[in-house]
Every structure is written in C-alpha cells, then in structure tokens.
Scaffold this active site. Structure first.
Site, PDB file in Angstrom:
ATOM      1  N   SER A  30       0.825  -1.208   0.000  1.00 42.70           N
ATOM      2  CA  SER A  30       0.000   0.000   0.000  1.00 42.70           C
ATOM      3  C   SER A  30       0.862   1.262   0.000  1.00 42.70           C
ATOM      4  CB  SER A  30      -0.902   0.027   1.240  1.00 42.70           C
ATOM      5  OG  SER A  30      -1.681  -1.144   1.319  1.00 42.70           O
TER       6      SER A  30
HETATM    7  N1  SAH Z   1      -0.643  -5.019   4.281  1.00 39.09           N
HETATM    8  C1  SAH Z   1       0.012  -5.347   3.019  1.00 39.09           C
HETATM    9  C2  SAH Z   1      -0.873  -4.977   1.845  1.00 39.09           C
HETATM   10  C3  SAH Z   1      -0.860  -6.085   0.834  1.00 39.09           C
HETATM   11  S1  SAH Z   1      -2.087  -6.034  -0.425  1.00 39.09           S
HETATM   12  C4  SAH Z   1       1.389  -4.709   2.953  1.00 39.09           C
HETATM   13  O1  SAH Z   1       1.757  -3.956   3.866  1.00 39.09           O
HETATM   14  O2  SAH Z   1       2.123  -4.994   2.007  1.00 39.09           O
HETATM   15  C5  SAH Z   1      -3.379  -7.021   0.253  1.00 39.09           C
HETATM   16  C6  SAH Z   1      -3.063  -8.469   0.569  1.00 39.09           C
HETATM   17  O3  SAH Z   1      -4.285  -9.062   1.024  1.00 39.09           O
HETATM   18  C7  SAH Z   1      -2.602  -9.328  -0.613  1.00 39.09           C
HETATM   19  O4  SAH Z   1      -1.374  -9.924  -0.283  1.00 39.09           O
HETATM   20  C8  SAH Z   1      -3.709 -10.385  -0.747  1.00 39.09           C
HETATM   21  O5  SAH Z   1      -3.225 -11.663  -1.136  1.00 39.09           O
HETATM   22  C9  SAH Z   1      -4.286 -10.424   0.660  1.00 39.09           C
HETATM   23  N2  SAH Z   1      -5.655 -10.929   0.802  1.00 39.09           N
HETATM   24  C10 SAH Z   1      -6.730 -10.750   0.000  1.00 39.09           C
HETATM   25  N3  SAH Z   1      -7.802 -11.389   0.500  1.00 39.09           N
HETATM   26  C11 SAH Z   1      -7.407 -11.968   1.674  1.00 39.09           C
HETATM   27  C12 SAH Z   1      -8.056 -12.778   2.661  1.00 39.09           C
HETATM   28  N4  SAH Z   1      -9.353 -13.129   2.579  1.00 39.09           N
HETATM   29  N5  SAH Z   1      -7.336 -13.199   3.723  1.00 39.09           N
HETATM   30  C13 SAH Z   1      -6.012 -12.886   3.856  1.00 39.09           C
HETATM   31  N6  SAH Z   1      -5.345 -12.146   2.947  1.00 39.09           N
HETATM   32  C14 SAH Z   1      -6.024 -11.691   1.873  1.00 39.09           C
END
Ligand code: SAH
Length: 212
Positions: free
Chosen positions: A59
């Site tokens: 993000s």
């Molecule tokens: N907090 C992260 C943001 C990553 S983007 C950072 O600091 O980099 C969002 C992430 O959510 C992705 O890796 C995606 O695979 C995950 N995601 C999507 N749906 C999800 C779910 N139901 N449970 C766990 N992770 C999920």
C-alpha cells in the site's frame, strides 16, 4: 542506508495530515526498501503503492499511515491484520510496540514474509488462511486492520473485535472503496466514521469477493 529518504517521506506524510508522533517515528525506522522487489527499491520512499507480484501491491505509505493513525493506538494492543502481503504494515505496528497477528491467503507471500521477518528479527504471528473469517484462536482483538477491499464488513471480524476496540477496513466495489473506521461500543452496537476514495486490491474469501 536511505535515512534521508525516510525523513523526506515523513515530511510528505506530515503535509498530508499525519500527526501521530508514534506513527511518524515508526516510518523513520522501518526500512520500506526491504519490503519491495529489488528492481523497484529506488522508488521505495516515494508516496506511491508498488507492485509486489501476482497483481498485489504494498500500500501507499500515506494509506498505511492513515490507517495506523485511525487505529488510535496507545500502549501495547493486540492487533489482527488481514492481508499480510509484503509485511510492511505489520512491521510498522510491531515497531510501535504492538502484538500483531497477520493473516495472508496467498501461500507464497505468507512464506516470503515469514522468511523476511526471520531475517530481520521482526516478531509477529503470521498465519496462512482466509482472513475474512478472522482468527478465533486469539480473539478478541483490541484492533483489526483490513488491508484489502471487500464488498462488506465481515461479520466474524466484528465478533472478534473487543468491546471498546476499533477496526479499520476499506469497503466498496472493486474499483473504489470508502475507509470505514468502526468502534465497537457493545456486543451489538457500533459507531462508524468514513473517509472516501481509497483503492485496494480485492479482499477474497468466504466473507469477501468470491473470485480474483
Ligand atoms: N498489508 C500489506 C498490503 C498487501 S495487499 C502490505 O503492507 O504490504 C493485500 C493483501 O491481502 C494481498 O497480499 C492479498 O493476497 C491479501 N488478501 C486478500 N484477501 C485476503 C483474505 N481473505 N485473507 C487474507 N489475505 C487476503
């Protein structure tokens, strides 16, 4: 390395309205360039989201700072994060002294971030699974932060939030979401504040979108 770049980034965050000193301090410490693929390291301290592979992103720093500030953290809280991804958001929370549980549905990301945390000595419980159903084993949580955008607030997450606790979650369609900042007043009473215009990758799971 990159200290000056982190200071510049923190100044940008300040001009965009981040005032929580503990959040700003964590951004001076956590080395974002270690959480992005090598070829884009040069952009690690720009205030933009960056690709981390498989159509997922780390993000935008402002978004991480905004959500962290919205959690209104004081003292040591138990926090559940949904969407570990690169591990950057969770690393900010750990740096602020929080006890962090973070769930990721993508096994490769889960493994990769676990390795990075082992190497950097970052202590958090990283869990592989569907975060839309939460992690009942360690509930209730003082704070819940969801870093992917879903069509609605997963009911089980509201259940696993402690009374008096706060949850930050982007809700909307697949293109644009509103950040909901939810406070749990009692077992069945919640107050909600909203901030518009965020764009997250989809939250996929039992209580999220059903497919990529
Ligand atoms: N907090 C992260 C943001 C990553 S983007 C950072 O600091 O980099 C969002 C992430 O959510 C992705 O890796 C995606 O695979 C995950 N995601 C999507 N749906 C999800 C779910 N139901 N449970 C766990 N992770 C999920």
């Amino acid at each position: 390395m990159y200290e000056d770049r982190r200071e510049d980034l923190v100044n940008v965050l300040k001009t965009r309205g981040i005032t929580d000193e503990n959040v700003l301090r964590a951004f001076l410490k956590v080395e974002r360039h270690l959480f992005v693929p090598d070829i884009i390291k040069a952009h690690a301290y720009s205030d933009v989201a960056l690709p981390i592979g498989q159509e997922q992103t780390i993000s935008q720093p402002y978004t991480v700072a905004f959500m962290t500030q919205a959690l209104e953290l004081k003292g040591r809280s138990k926090i559940l994060e949904i969407g570990t991804g690169s591990g950057f958001q969770a690393a900010i929370l750990v740096e602020m002294g929080m006890k962090v549980y973070s769930i990721e549905r993508n096994y490769e990301f889960h493994q990769k971030t676990q390795k990075l945390y082992d190497n950097l000595g970052i202590r958090a419980a990283l869990i592989y699974g569907d975060g839309t159903i939460g992690w009942q084993e360690s509930a209730p949580y003082d704070r819940i932060i969801v870093t992917a955008g879903g069509p609605e607030v997963p009911k089980r997450l509201l259940k696993q939030l402690a009374v008096g606790g706060k949850m930050v979650i982007p809700v909307g369609d697949r293109n644009i979401q509103t950040m909901q900042i939810i406070t749990k007043i009692s077992d069945d009473e919640f107050s909600i504040k909203e901030a518009p215009n965020f764009k997250f990758v989809p939250l996929i799971g039992k209580e999220g979108w059903k497919s990529e």
